[in-house]
Each structure stands twice: as structure tokens, then as C-alpha cells.
Design a protein around this motif. Structure first.
Motif, PDB file in Angstrom:
ATOM      1  N   HIS A 180      46.332  42.946  38.106  1.00 51.23           N
ATOM      2  CA  HIS A 180      47.522  43.169  38.948  1.00 51.23           C
ATOM      3  C   HIS A 180      48.814  43.231  38.114  1.00 51.23           C
ATOM      4  O   HIS A 180      49.904  43.214  38.676  1.00 51.23           O
ATOM      5  CB  HIS A 180      47.665  42.036  39.976  1.00 51.23           C
ATOM      6  N   PHE A 207      39.757  30.563  47.772  1.00 48.10           N
ATOM      7  CA  PHE A 207      40.280  30.919  46.463  1.00 48.10           C
ATOM      8  C   PHE A 207      39.319  30.491  45.360  1.00 48.10           C
ATOM      9  O   PHE A 207      39.023  31.257  44.441  1.00 48.10           O
ATOM     10  CB  PHE A 207      41.643  30.242  46.290  1.00 48.10           C
ATOM     11  N   TYR A 210      39.948  52.237  44.277  1.00 49.94           N
ATOM     12  CA  TYR A 210      41.077  52.211  45.226  1.00 49.94           C
ATOM     13  C   TYR A 210      42.123  53.233  44.766  1.00 49.94           C
ATOM     14  O   TYR A 210      43.108  52.879  44.099  1.00 49.94           O
ATOM     15  CB  TYR A 210      41.738  50.828  45.255  1.00 49.94           C
ATOM     16  N   MET A 268      33.871  38.548  35.148  1.00 52.93           N
ATOM     17  CA  MET A 268      34.769  38.922  34.055  1.00 52.93           C
ATOM     18  C   MET A 268      34.132  38.573  32.718  1.00 52.93           C
ATOM     19  O   MET A 268      34.197  39.355  31.766  1.00 52.93           O
ATOM     20  CB  MET A 268      36.120  38.205  34.179  1.00 52.93           C
TER      21      MET A 268
HETATM   22  C1  HEC Z   1      38.929  41.616  38.086  1.00 49.35           C
HETATM   23  C2  HEC Z   1      40.124  42.110  38.690  1.00 49.35           C
HETATM   24  C3  HEC Z   1      40.958  41.185  39.567  1.00 49.35           C
HETATM   25  C4  HEC Z   1      41.521  39.981  39.228  1.00 49.35           C
HETATM   26  C5  HEC Z   1      41.417  39.218  37.908  1.00 49.35           C
HETATM   27  C6  HEC Z   1      42.285  39.570  40.408  1.00 49.35           C
HETATM   28  N1  HEC Z   1      42.187  40.507  41.399  1.00 49.35           N
HETATM   29 FE1  HEC Z   1      43.162  40.480  43.198  1.00 49.35          FE
HETATM   30  N2  HEC Z   1      42.116  42.119  43.779  1.00 49.35           N
HETATM   31  C7  HEC Z   1      41.210  42.803  42.984  1.00 49.35           C
HETATM   32  C8  HEC Z   1      40.503  43.769  43.803  1.00 49.35           C
HETATM   33  C9  HEC Z   1      39.422  44.734  43.324  1.00 49.35           C
HETATM   34  C10 HEC Z   1      41.011  43.621  45.128  1.00 49.35           C
HETATM   35  C11 HEC Z   1      40.577  44.355  46.385  1.00 49.35           C
HETATM   36  C12 HEC Z   1      39.540  43.476  47.084  1.00 49.35           C
HETATM   37  C13 HEC Z   1      39.060  44.047  48.386  1.00 49.35           C
HETATM   38  O1  HEC Z   1      38.529  45.172  48.377  1.00 49.35           O
HETATM   39  O2  HEC Z   1      39.223  43.350  49.421  1.00 49.35           O
HETATM   40  C14 HEC Z   1      42.020  42.580  45.067  1.00 49.35           C
HETATM   41  C15 HEC Z   1      42.747  42.164  46.164  1.00 49.35           C
HETATM   42  C16 HEC Z   1      43.658  41.131  46.141  1.00 49.35           C
HETATM   43  C17 HEC Z   1      44.400  40.679  47.320  1.00 49.35           C
HETATM   44  C18 HEC Z   1      44.264  41.211  48.761  1.00 49.35           C
HETATM   45  C19 HEC Z   1      45.287  42.172  49.180  1.00 49.35           C
HETATM   46  C20 HEC Z   1      45.056  43.622  48.751  1.00 49.35           C
HETATM   47  O3  HEC Z   1      45.962  44.152  48.096  1.00 49.35           O
HETATM   48  O4  HEC Z   1      44.004  44.215  49.059  1.00 49.35           O
HETATM   49  C21 HEC Z   1      45.176  39.649  46.900  1.00 49.35           C
HETATM   50  C22 HEC Z   1      46.157  38.829  47.747  1.00 49.35           C
HETATM   51  C23 HEC Z   1      44.878  39.427  45.485  1.00 49.35           C
HETATM   52  N3  HEC Z   1      43.973  40.371  45.065  1.00 49.35           N
HETATM   53  C24 HEC Z   1      45.440  38.417  44.714  1.00 49.35           C
HETATM   54  C25 HEC Z   1      44.932  38.051  43.465  1.00 49.35           C
HETATM   55  C26 HEC Z   1      45.292  36.816  42.764  1.00 49.35           C
HETATM   56  C27 HEC Z   1      46.269  35.776  43.293  1.00 49.35           C
HETATM   57  C28 HEC Z   1      44.572  36.797  41.602  1.00 49.35           C
HETATM   58  C29 HEC Z   1      44.513  35.715  40.557  1.00 49.35           C
HETATM   59  C30 HEC Z   1      44.195  34.383  40.991  1.00 49.35           C
HETATM   60  C31 HEC Z   1      43.797  38.030  41.551  1.00 49.35           C
HETATM   61  N4  HEC Z   1      44.032  38.758  42.695  1.00 49.35           N
HETATM   62  C32 HEC Z   1      42.989  38.396  40.479  1.00 49.35           C
HETATM   63  C33 HEC Z   1      41.013  42.631  41.626  1.00 49.35           C
HETATM   64  C34 HEC Z   1      41.371  41.494  40.927  1.00 49.35           C
END
Ligand code: HEC
Length: 191
Positions: free
Chosen positions: A147, A42, A166, A53
Motif C-alpha cells: 500500500h 487483524f 485489481y 509473504m
Molecule cells: C501482500 C500485500 C498486502 C499487505 C502486506 C497488506 N495488504 Fe491490505 N490489501 C491487500 C489486498 C490484495 C487487498 C484486497 C483484499 C480483498 O480482495 O478483499 C487489501 C485490502 C485492504 C483493505 C480493505 C479495503 C480495500 O481497499 O479493499 C484494508 C483496510 C487494508 N488492505 C489494510 C491493510 C493494512 C492495515 C495492512 C498492514 C497491517 C495491509 N493492508 C497489508 C494487500 C496487502
């Protein structure tokens, strides 16, 4: 003869039980280790994401995540000799799709949430006898940029960028503190 058969039965039962069950001590050791690995992943993912960012917002961070999320998790996985997966029932990347065990765990966590209970990590053996750690992933405020609820906590512009990477994205519409998915970490020493 009857006694011997009886004893044999008990021995077979204990042997299979031992293979399936873990002692409380083992469970707590793997819980600590699992938490450590999830936190390390994480931090590494989050640190890189925050850097991107700052450099160029979602248009820089989302493609970075797309290209590198897997590799970053694999680096941590290699260090600890485990496999690391983040999965969810509301997927962004279909490569992160849950298997049947993970689907069951997601449902179990959702049931606990519905009952108003606190979520704790789960450690159990997989079907090959390897310890497996599962823990809930909850969304923080800073996650909502990518999200969150469209037009509220998440900008349409961010959503368009993400949808180009996506097209089947299901991972929006969340609020702070919502259950987003799970960590799924397997302690297979052969990895
Ligand atoms: C800048 C945009 C961004 C932010 C901010 C972000 N995410 Fe994501 N998140 C993504 C993207 C893009 C993916 C797909 C990654 C991949 O291709 O494996 C993803 C995938 C995930 C997944 C994997 C499951 C899936 O749906 O593919 C989890 C769990 C997740 N995010 C949780 C979080 C959490 C918790 C936070 C905050 C601590 C967070 N994300 C912040 C863009 C973001």
C-alpha cells in the motif's frame, strides 16, 4: 385530556429516544467487544499474510489475500455472530465499497485528523436498531509493501502483481501511520 396527551407525547418521545440512543455503558461494552473482534480478524488475516509473504513475497501473498480475505473475516464473524467489513475511500477491492453510513464515518475520521485530534472507535445504532462499531485502520510499516509509495516503499513489481488482480486499485501511495480506512462491525444477533 391535555395532560394525558402531554404524557403520551413524552412517552412516545422517550420510547423513540431509547431506540435510537445507547447508554454510555452499552457503548463502552460494544467498544470493547468491537476492538476484540477487529484485533482477532487483524491477527488472523495478518498471520496468514505474513506466512505467504515469507513463502513467496507479494506474488504469493496478494493472490492469497484476493481469494481469502473475505472468508477469513467471515470465519471470525461467524464465531462472534456479527458482520465484519473493512472499507475505505481509497479502495483496492470494490466489493469492500463503503455504504452511505460508512462514507459519513470515514469523513468524520478524516475531519478529526485534519483538526489534529485523536481517533477513537465510534459505536452507534444502525437504522434497524442494531449496535454498530466503527474504528479507524492506520497503516503500519509492514503494510507499505502493498500500500506504499510506488518506487519508494512499494516496488513496481508488487504494484504490477496487485494491478493484475485489481486493475482499478486506488489503495497505494500511503505512508506509515496514514489513515487507510475503517473497520465496520455490526452486532446483528440474527447473523
Ligand atoms: C501482500 C500485500 C498486502 C499487505 C502486506 C497488506 N495488504 Fe491490505 N490489501 C491487500 C489486498 C490484495 C487487498 C484486497 C483484499 C480483498 O480482495 O478483499 C487489501 C485490502 C485492504 C483493505 C480493505 C479495503 C480495500 O481497499 O479493499 C484494508 C483496510 C487494508 N488492505 C489494510 C491493510 C493494512 C492495515 C495492512 C498492514 C497491517 C495491509 N493492508 C497489508 C494487500 C496487502
Amino acid at each position: 385530556m391535555k395532560n394525558i396527551l402531554g404524557l403520551l407525547g413524552v412517552a412516545v418521545f422517550l420510547f423513540t429516544a431509547c431506540q435510537k440512543e445507547m447508554t454510555e455503558k452499552e457503548k463502552s461494552e460494544y467498544t470493547i467487544k468491537g476492538k476484540e473482534i477487529a484485533t482477532a480478524t487483524f491477527k488472523k488475516l495478518g498471520g496468514e499474510l505474513e506466512k505467504k509473504m515469507k513463502e513467496g513475497g507479494v506474488s504469493k501473498a496478494a493472490p492469497f489475500c484476493n481469494a481469502n480475505a473475505g472468508t477469513i473475516a467471515d470465519e471470525v464473524a461467524n464465531k462472534y455472530k456479527v458482520t465484519i467489513k473493512r472499507t475505505s475511500d481509497k479502495l483496492r477491492n470494490k466489493e469492500n465499497a463503503p455504504n452511505s453510513e460508512e462514507k459519513t464515518i470515514i469523513k468524520r475520521f478524516q475531519r478529526l485528523i485534519a483538526e489534529g485530534k485523536n481517533l477513537k472507535p465510534i459505536v452507534e445504532k444502525d437504522k434497524d436498531g442494531h449496535p454498530h462499531f466503527y474504528a479507524p485502520i492506520k497503516l503500519k510499516k509492514k503494510c507499505l509493501t502493498c500500500h506504499g509509495v510506488l518506487g519508494e516503499t512499494m516496488k513496481h513489481e508488487a504494484d504490477s502483481i496487485i494491478k493484475t488482480l485489481y486493475p482499478n486499485d486506488k489503495a497505494i501511495g500511503f505512508k506509515e501511520g496514514d489513515f487507510r480506512g475503517i473497520w465496520s462491525i455490526n452486532f446483528n444477533s440474527k447473523n
